[in-house]
Each structure stands twice: as C-alpha cells, then as structure tokens.
Design a protein around this motif. Structure first.
Motif, short mmCIF file in Angstrom:
data_model
loop_
_atom_site.label_atom_id
_atom_site.label_comp_id
_atom_site.label_asym_id
_atom_site.label_seq_id
_atom_site.Cartn_x
_atom_site.Cartn_y
_atom_site.Cartn_z
N ALA A 290 0.89 -25.10 -7.46
CA ALA A 290 0.72 -26.62 -8.08
C ALA A 290 1.78 -27.25 -9.01
N ARG A 291 2.20 -28.04 -8.02
CA ARG A 291 4.46 -28.88 -8.19
C ARG A 291 3.56 -29.99 -8.87
N SER A 292 4.89 -30.61 -9.79
CA SER A 292 4.82 -31.80 -10.79
C SER A 292 5.04 -32.63 -9.43
N PHE A 293 4.22 -33.89 -9.29
CA PHE A 293 4.96 -34.71 -8.32
C PHE A 293 4.72 -36.53 -9.15
N LEU A 309 -4.14 -35.48 -5.60
CA LEU A 309 -3.42 -34.59 -6.21
C LEU A 309 -3.41 -34.12 -7.11
N SER A 310 -4.44 -34.16 -8.28
CA SER A 310 -4.93 -34.48 -9.38
C SER A 310 -5.80 -33.40 -9.16
N LEU A 313 -6.09 -31.24 -5.54
CA LEU A 313 -5.14 -29.61 -5.33
C LEU A 313 -5.02 -29.00 -7.06
N TRP A 315 -2.78 -30.81 -9.57
CA TRP A 315 -1.21 -30.46 -9.34
C TRP A 315 -0.88 -32.22 -10.59
N SER A 316 0.16 -32.42 -11.01
CA SER A 316 0.29 -33.22 -12.28
C SER A 316 1.71 -33.76 -11.86
N GLU A 360 8.66 -32.49 -8.53
CA GLU A 360 8.84 -31.62 -7.62
C GLU A 360 8.54 -32.16 -6.06
#
Length: 415
Positions: A290-293, A309-310, A313, A315-316, A360
């Motif tokens: 998990a990544r920040s985007f 994405l949130s 997946l 992600w944040s 990220e």
C-alpha cells in the motif's frame, strides 16, 4: 483581481468546440478567426491530436480594420460548395468577436438559402476548451435536434471531451460496451459509432448519462426540451465495483431491462477483475504494498481513480487536485466521499501541492514529470498533455481499472 495561469493544460473555448465538431461525422466546423487560432488548436494536443483540417476565414489585418463579415459570407458559400456535410458550424475566435462581426446575420443568410448552418460564440476569452465543448454540445442539442419517437433502451453517453481528454475514444468505447452488456443501446455521439445520426437520436433516448460536469448543460437541455431523464456520475467509474454501481443506477432508471441478465453481466465484470487482481497481488506486495498517492487530473478521471486506488487497493490519497476548474454547482458530486479536494489550473500551484504531499506515486499529465522526479517516485500519465497514445486503452470502466494496474506495475518496475 485577475491572475495569470502558468502552463494551463487546456486550450481555449474555440479549441474545445473545434475538437467536438470534428469528432462528429457529418458536421464541418468553420473557424472565423485568424489563421493562427486554428493552427494552435491542431498543435495543442500533440500525440493523439485532431489530425484533421478545417475551413477558416483566415482573417487578416484589413478584416480587423474594416470588418470580416463579408469574408465570412464568402467562406460559408465556399465551404458548403466544396465540403460534403449536413451541418456547418461557424466558430468564432477572439478577433472576430472583438471587432463585432455580425456572425449571426451571416449564418442566418445561409439558413435562409436552405443550408443548415449553426453559429457559435467560442472566443478564447470565454473560457477553456472544456467550456467550448460544453457550449458546442448544448447548442447542438438545442438547435439541431428535433423531437422523435422514443427508442426503447437507448442511452445517451456524454462527458469525455474529444481530443482534450487524452483517453476520450477509449472511454466512450468502454462505456458503450458496458451499456450494451446490460441489455441497453448505447448512443455515444462521438467516436466511430457516433456521428450526426447519433446526435439527432439523442431526443429519442430513454435516458442520458453525464460522466463529467461539462456535459451537465446538454443533459439538462435534453430534459427540458424532450423530457429525457438523466443520471449524473461523479466522473468516470474506474474498476468493477464503481462500474457495477453506475450500471445498477442506469438499469434502474432505464425502463424495461432483463434484470437477471444485467446482474449476471455485472457479476462477471467483477469476477474478471478479481481474477486479474489476484494474479497481481504478489507483484504489488513486492513493489512496496500500500502506498500514498497524489493525483492531478481533470474532473472526468480524478474522482474515479482516487476511489479505485483507495477502495480497491487500499492506498492513501496524499493530494487530490482537480485541474479543469469544473462549475461550482457540480463540485459536491465530484467530491462524493473524497477527502480534501483542491482545484487549480496553475502548474506552479499544482506542483507545490504535489511536491509537499510526500506521495509515493503520482497520477497526472506529462507536466507532473518534474515534480515526480524531484520526489523520486513513479508517474502514471492519465491526462493531457501526455506522450501516451490511448486509442483503445482508457482508465474508465471495468477494463480501465486493469489498465491502470498494468501502468502502475510497469512504472514501479522501471522506477
């Protein structure tokens, strides 16, 4: 006090109207402006640009001094005599409107002579290419579409802006596939299965689907003139979950549909996505999990990609920037269940928001290359301007979510 914009991502209103008109077979745009106005529209997009030519009055200095109306009258006659099309749309640039050419009178002369000629004020000072698309679409619906007998199951698809939204063709094809999949008949207007007959058929539809704030005026005009109900989506759905939710709204609103068959189609779309994501889980984990985007995208794509994405997946979001300055009355729909959303067309401000976010991975246009490099993170190009050619692979719908995953994995491997 007015402020200047650094490196805007869209051309002027003339460009947007010109892009829309060239994307409908049977419609010929006629540019009433200086030669440079039309040339700039063609050059603006680069990869995936119009690739088309169009008639123009080619206003020069003497027309600016003495007026260009007679020159326009001559060019309308020449265009109707040489170019085979049903409708000619006169689009004005800044010089023609600033000197006060009576364009409406010239178009009316042609109409009195039996030609179908539409005149539209699209000077650059009226707004961006998105405003031009909005004005063209609303005028086309209000002034060229006549009432007709309702066709059961016909659904109008509006929202992706031809040539301005980088993946417009692919998005229209995917939405058409999905609507056909639940047993309805897509009416796309633009693209290979659109055209003037599709535009005229908008009055016969059971339902309109607006996928972008910029098609809101057109679907309201269809409702006001012909009583066609409409659905407003918070941008393109990305991934099977959001797509299934939109399709369920469409099925519920569109008269008689085989609910069981529609449900089976939606379930199979979800099953297909789950299968492919399962194949990628280990790869995504090895690439960092998990990544920040951060996203810097127009309203067509921003919300859908953030939600995918949130929610899919996990992600944040670190920064969300909507880059096309959508009308204020549509922003609450776009922001549905999203954290803080910024709106900016200015490249310096967008770069500052992303650069300070600590993201990220970045989703934007080629203009975000510099800030992604400074952060030393991958960049996924989803919007114009971009060097990515996207005739058949967009980011909307069930298949668009998988296209986005492919881009993420590829870019992360190369980072």
């Amino acid at each position: 006090m007015a402020a200047h914009l650094m490196r805007p991502r869209a051309g002027c209103a003339l460009h947007g109207a010109l892009y829309a008109a060239t994307a409908i077979d049977g419609v010929t745009p006629l540019v009433h402006a200086t030669p440079g106005c039309g040339v700039q529209a063609g050059l603006w997009q680069g990869v995936g640009g119009c690739g088309a030519s169009w008639p123009t009055s080619n206003l020069s200095e003497k027309h600016i001094v003495f007026g260009g109306a007679s020159r326009l009258r001559e060019q309308i006659k020449n265009t109707r005599g040489v170019v085979s099309s049903e409708i000619t749309v006169v689009l004005t640039g800044c010089p023609a409107e600033m000197i006060g050419d009576d364009v409406e009178a010239m178009a009316q002369e042609a109409r009195d002579a039996g030609d179908e000629v539409l005149d539209l004020a699209t000077a650059g000072f009226r707004g961006s290419a998105y405003h031009g698309y909005q004005s063209f679409l609303q005028a086309a619906v209000e002034r060229t579409v006549a009432p007709g007998v309702t066709r059961a199951g016909l659904v109008n698809i509006l929202g992706p802006v031809p040539h301005q939204d980088a993946t417009w063709l692919a998005e229209i094809e995917e939405l058409s596939r999905l609507i056909a999949g639940v047993g309805l008949i897509p009416n796309p207007i633009f693209g290979p299965f659109g055209g003037l007959s599709s535009l005229r058929a908008t009055a016969q539809a059971e339902l309109s689907v607006s996928l972008s704030p910029w098609s809101g005026a057109a679907v309201r005009a269809l409702d006001d003139r012909f009583g066609i109900p409409w659905i407003e989506s918070a941008g393109l759905p990305v991934g099977a979950a959001a797509t299934g939710a939109l399709l369920e709204r469409i099925v519920a609103a569109a008269g008689e549909v085989d609910d069981a068959a529609a449900r089976l189609f939606i379930d199979r779309e979800r099953q297909r996505e789950a299968y492919f994501i399962d194949r990628l889980l280990e790869t995504l984990y090895r690439q960092g999990g998990a990544r920040s985007f951060a996203v810097a995208l127009p309203s067509l794509h921003a919300g859908g990609i953030v939600r995918f994405l949130s929610r899919t997946l996990g992600w944040s979001p670190a920064a969300i920037v909507v880059t096309d300055n959508p009308p204020a009355e549509h922003r609450s729909t776009l922001e549905d269940e999203l954290p803080l959303v910024h709106y900016s067309e200015d490249d310096d401000e967008i770069a500052a928001l992303i650069g300070s976010s600590g993201a990220e991975i970045v989703f934007g246009s080629s203009l975000e290359r510099a800030v992604a490099d400074r952060l030393a993170v991958p960049l996924i190009e989803c919007a114009a301007p971009t060097r990515r050619l996207s005739l058949t692979s967009g980011f909307g719908g069930s298949r668009g979510g998988l296209t986005l995953l492919e881009a993420i994995v590829t870019a992360s491997d190369q980072a």
